[in-house]
Every structure is written in structure tokens, then in C-alpha cells.
Scaffold this active site. Structure first.
Site, PDB file in Angstrom:
ATOM      1  CD  GLU A  98      35.295  51.027  39.321  1.00  0.00           C
ATOM      2  OE1 GLU A  98      36.310  51.088  40.039  1.00  0.00           O
ATOM      3  OE2 GLU A  98      34.932  49.987  38.750  1.00  0.00           O
ATOM      4  CB  SER A 109      35.118  51.660  42.949  1.00  0.00           C
ATOM      5  OG  SER A 109      36.326  51.911  42.279  1.00  0.00           O
ATOM      6  CE1 TYR A 149      39.363  54.955  44.469  1.00  0.00           C
ATOM      7  CE2 TYR A 149      37.024  54.455  44.637  1.00  0.00           C
ATOM      8  CZ  TYR A 149      38.294  54.125  44.206  1.00  0.00           C
ATOM      9  OH  TYR A 149      38.485  52.950  43.535  1.00  0.00           O
ATOM     10  NE  ARG A 203      43.832  46.541  46.516  1.00  0.00           N
ATOM     11  CZ  ARG A 203      42.867  47.222  45.897  1.00  0.00           C
ATOM     12  NH1 ARG A 203      43.175  48.120  44.992  1.00  0.00           N
ATOM     13  NH2 ARG A 203      41.606  46.977  46.166  1.00  0.00           N
ATOM     14  CG  ASP A 219      40.480  43.949  48.049  1.00  0.00           C
ATOM     15  OD1 ASP A 219      41.646  44.385  48.136  1.00  0.00           O
ATOM     16  OD2 ASP A 219      39.596  44.493  47.368  1.00  0.00           O
ATOM     17  CD  GLU A 275      36.765  43.143  44.775  1.00  0.00           C
ATOM     18  OE1 GLU A 275      37.029  43.719  43.706  1.00  0.00           O
ATOM     19  OE2 GLU A 275      35.804  43.421  45.495  1.00  0.00           O
ATOM     20  CG  ASN A 312      40.683  45.110  42.805  1.00  0.00           C
ATOM     21  OD1 ASN A 312      39.573  45.446  42.448  1.00  0.00           O
ATOM     22  ND2 ASN A 312      40.950  44.759  44.071  1.00  0.00           N
ATOM     23  N   GLY A 362      44.045  51.134  41.845  1.00  0.00           N
ATOM     24  CA  GLY A 362      44.006  52.593  41.786  1.00  0.00           C
ATOM     25  C   GLY A 362      45.377  53.229  41.957  1.00  0.00           C
TER      26      GLY A 362
END
Length: 314
Positions: free
Chosen positions: A22, A153, A222, A261, A263, A276, A278, A282
Site C-alpha cells: 500500500e 486496501s 482510490y 474506522r 467496516d 474489519e 482499520n 486513509g
């Protein structure tokens, strides 16, 4: 420094790049974070841990805090956090254990289960596992998600149907990781919830992600225009509160600090499933954390200042 940070007197080491898959995303995050930090008034030095000379500057330099924008292995998995602990430099985000745990999706699911946070049924495979595709179908169903347990990612994520497709995707994932996580596929709305804070964390507004592709894959994350972010997500107050509470509980059970964060999938029957968490979200122009903060009335520079404050509180 606490709540009374004077940005002009707080020298930030902004860590970007790294050696994971990443890297390019990390560099993009660094551009966004640097602009926001400098707008807030912080003096910023950009360092890339992939460069040994930059590591020496990090260790020998007179920095007040490290702002981590490294995603994936050797940046988000506790490795870098351990180095920063060794040199006594405060850093944004979670500590060594929490970072390593959240990075391992298979182990995170154990903690979600212990906390009563619904997560899709799954199987974890190592290279020596003897589990066959027919066994996977028998346990999880014909429609599965196959992904690396310790990548981010959406790298190497496959949504597949049937034994042959499952077997083929497992082989491909083993090329990226030595642990493969296979989950029952759950159809529904893709949601994400950022949580900020240390001792009394709070959830930011929920974002519903509407990707152009089949799911929120690397391109959707992205490439500008590859996904739409609906924030606040068009959900009932009851569902919103429930999912935000699940995100706060995940932040707590994984012992996250500063920011996380998580999901989720909200299925057609109204059940919420965590996928998951994070620990270094980002910071690019299309990233979710800055979007959620804006919806809460927090500008990007204000968000970065808050993350620095949380780091100094630890």
C-alpha cells in the site's frame, strides 16, 4: 500539551511511504495530511521509513509527535509503533498490540465474537491446512469472500461462487499472505464508521459506500469517481445508533486509541455485520475519515490537530 496544543511549537514527523503493498496509497495520504497539518500551523518534516537515512533522522531528530500515514505491513501492524515506543516518541493511533491485532482480520474476529459484535462466519487457512473447498462450501455456503488475513486496501480480495472458484482464489491469496480468511458472503449495504478518542471515544457520522464495481475494492477506494460516499448514510436513527455503538465497541475491544474506522455490511434483513477495523485510516482526497469528520463539522486541519492531541494524551 493536552488540549492547549500550540501547533507552531509542535514539530511533527509525518511518516509516509514504507515497504508494504500500500506504499502508493500511503504517499497519497501523506500529501493530504501534510497539507492539513501545515494549514493547522504545525511544522512538518516528511520521512519515509523505507529509507534508512530517514529512519536515522526520525530517531535522532527533535520531534514532538509522529503522524503515521503508513498503511499495511510494517506501518499499521505494530512494527513501526514498537520502534516509536523504543525511542519515546508519541504517535497517532493505536499501540503495538492493538495495531497488530486489528491488522490480523482473523484474530480480530475472535475478539468481535467475544464482545458480541456480529461478524460473518469464517474459516482461516494456513499453508498446511487440509481443509478442502467442499468442506468450506459445507460450512459457509457456496458464495464466499476470500482474502488475505493481514493485508489492507482490499488487496487480494475475491468474491467467488463454487468450489473451483474458491480453490483458485485461495491459491492466489496465498501468493500475498500466509494466512487466508474465507468468510460467508453477505449481501447488503457497505457502511463504514470512524471512531475518534482515547478514554471516551465517539463515533462520527456513518458513511454508506456505493462502489461502481461489485464491491469496495482497491480501485473503488482510490480512483476518483469509482465510488460514491453518502454521509450521513440514509439510515433510520435506530440503525444509525446501533451501528455506531458497534463501531465504538470494536474500538474498545481491540483497545484502539485516537482513531479507528470499522467496516460493516447491513444485510437485507437489517442485521449489521462487522468486517474489519482499520487503525490508520486513509488521508487521501477520496478517503473516508476526512469525509466523516467534515459531516460532523470538523475540518481536515481540525481533525489532524485532534489526532495529535490524542497522541499526546496517551
Amino acid at each position: 500539551m493536552g488540549d492547549c496544543i500550540e501547533p507552531q511549537h509542535c514539530h511533527v514527523a509525518l511518516l509516509v511511504g514504507g515497504v508494504s503493498g500500500e506504499r502508493e496509497v500511503s504517499l497519497a495520504s501523506g500529501v493530504g495530511a501534510r497539507q492539513a497539518l501545515e494549514e493547522a500551523g504545525f511544522p512538518v518534516t516528511v520521512l519515509d521509513p523505507a529509507n534508512k537515512e530517514d529512519l536515522k533522522v526520525l530517531i535522532d531528530g527533535k520531534f514532538d509527535v509522529a503522524f503515521i500515514c503508513l498503511h499495511g505491513k510494517f506501518g499499521e501492524d505494530g512494527t513501526l509503533q514498537g520502534l516509536l515506543e523504543m525511542i519515546g516518541l508519541p504517535y497517532i493511533g493505536s499501540g503495538v498490540w492493538s495495531s497488530a491485532l486489528a491488522m490480523d482480520k482473523a484474530k480480530s474476529k475472535i475478539f468481535y465474537d467475544l464482545a458480541g459484535i456480529s461478524t460473518p462466519p469464517s474459516i482461516t487457512l494456513t499453508s498446511t491446512s487440509s481443509v478442502k473447498a467442499v468442506d468450506i462450501v459445507g460450512q459457509l455456503g457456496n458464495h464466499c469472500v476470500v482474502k488475505p488475513a493481514t493485508e489492507g486496501s482490499a488487496l487480494g480480495v475475491f468474491i467467488v461462487e463454487g468450489e473451483d472458484a474458491i480453490s483458485e482464489s485461495i491459491e492466489k491469496v496465498f501468493e500475498l499472505d500466509n494466512l487466508v480468511l474465507i468468510e460467508r458472503y453477505i449481501s447488503g449495504k457497505e457502511l463504514t464508521v470512524a471512531v475518534i478518542g482515547n478514554e471516551n471515544p465517539e463515533a462520527l457520522p456513518i458513511i454508506e459506500i456505493v462502489p461502481v464495481n461489485e464491491f469496495y475494492d482497491y480501485e473503488s477506494k482510490y480512483v476518483p469517481g469509482a465510488s460514491q460516499h453518502l454521509c450521513p448514510a440514509p439510515l433510520s436513527d435506530e440503525v444509525t445508533r446501533r451501528i455506531q455503538q458497534m463501531a465504538v465497541e470494536a474500538h474498545g475491544v481491540l483497545e484502539c486509541k485516537g482513531v479507528s474506522r470499522s467496516d460493516f455490511i447491513l444485510d437485507d434483513e437489517g442485521t449489521s455485520w462487522i468486517l474489519e477495523t482499520n487503525t490508520i485510516p486513509g488521508m487521501t482526497g477520496t478517503s473516508l475519515l476526512p469525509d466523516a469528520a467534515r459531516a460532523a463539522g470538523i475540518s481536515f486541519p481540525e481533525l489532524c490537530t485532534m489526532l495529535v492531541r490524542f497522541a499526546l494524551e496517551k
